[in-house]
Design a protein around this motif. Structure first.
Motif, PDB file in Angstrom:
ATOM      1  N   ASP A  13       2.955   1.481  -3.354  1.00 30.17           N
ATOM      2  CA  ASP A  13       2.086   1.857  -4.478  1.00 30.17           C
ATOM      3  C   ASP A  13       1.766   3.348  -4.435  1.00 30.17           C
ATOM      4  O   ASP A  13       1.788   4.029  -5.467  1.00 30.17           O
ATOM      5  N   TYR A  14       1.459   3.850  -3.262  1.00 31.26           N
ATOM      6  CA  TYR A  14       1.164   5.283  -3.130  1.00 31.26           C
ATOM      7  C   TYR A  14       2.407   6.125  -3.439  1.00 31.26           C
ATOM      8  O   TYR A  14       2.336   7.105  -4.179  1.00 31.26           O
TER       9      TYR A  14
ATOM     10  N   ARG B  96      -7.751   1.310   0.983  1.00 34.54           N
ATOM     11  CA  ARG B  96      -7.038   0.067   1.287  1.00 34.54           C
ATOM     12  C   ARG B  96      -6.711  -0.026   2.778  1.00 34.54           C
ATOM     13  O   ARG B  96      -6.861  -1.090   3.378  1.00 34.54           O
TER      14      ARG B  96
ATOM     15  N   TYR C  82      -5.350   4.818  -1.359  1.00 34.52           N
ATOM     16  CA  TYR C  82      -4.468   4.479  -0.231  1.00 34.52           C
ATOM     17  C   TYR C  82      -5.289   4.376   1.059  1.00 34.52           C
ATOM     18  O   TYR C  82      -5.164   3.415   1.815  1.00 34.52           O
ATOM     19  N   ARG C  83      -6.140   5.357   1.279  1.00 32.18           N
ATOM     20  CA  ARG C  83      -6.991   5.356   2.477  1.00 32.18           C
ATOM     21  C   ARG C  83      -8.007   4.220   2.446  1.00 32.18           C
ATOM     22  O   ARG C  83      -8.252   3.574   3.452  1.00 32.18           O
TER      23      ARG C  83
ATOM     24  N   ASN D 170       0.828  -1.195   0.000  1.00 29.68           N
ATOM     25  CA  ASN D 170       0.000   0.000   0.000  1.00 29.68           C
ATOM     26  C   ASN D 170       0.875   1.264   0.000  1.00 29.68           C
ATOM     27  O   ASN D 170       0.663   2.182  -0.796  1.00 29.68           O
ATOM     28  N   VAL D 171       1.870   1.292   0.860  1.00 30.04           N
ATOM     29  CA  VAL D 171       2.749   2.466   0.956  1.00 30.04           C
ATOM     30  C   VAL D 171       3.595   2.623  -0.312  1.00 30.04           C
ATOM     31  O   VAL D 171       3.738   3.727  -0.832  1.00 30.04           O
TER      32      VAL D 171
END
Length: 80
Positions: free
Chosen positions: A50-51, A64, A61-62, A47-48
């Protein structure tokens, strides 16, 4: 908590598309939580990263992060 912080060694494929500045930023962000007792999962790291590389926007992001938190809390319902 693990004795050493090894997210980049655990999931190198998630860091492959990041430049050195981005990798350092991700490591520092995750390490801050790790020092407080948070053990990041592959999903957290993905997640981090990818963002950070621009593959997802802040809203995704939020989304997920909220979905992961609901699963961890056992609260899975409509819209998860």
């Amino acid at each position: 908590m693990a004795e050493t912080f090894t997210v980049e060694e655990q999931w190198p494929e998630l860091f492959a598309q990041l430049d050195e500045t981005q990798r350092d930023s991700v490591r520092q962000a995750l390490a801050a939580g790790w020092h407080e007792g948070f053990t990041p999962t592959r999903e957290d790291v993905e997640n981090v990263t990818d963002y950070t590389r621009g593959a997802i926007d802040l809203a995704e992001y939020r989304r997920r992060g909220h979905a992961a938190a609901r699963r961890a809390a056992g609260v899975v319902g409509a819209g998860s």
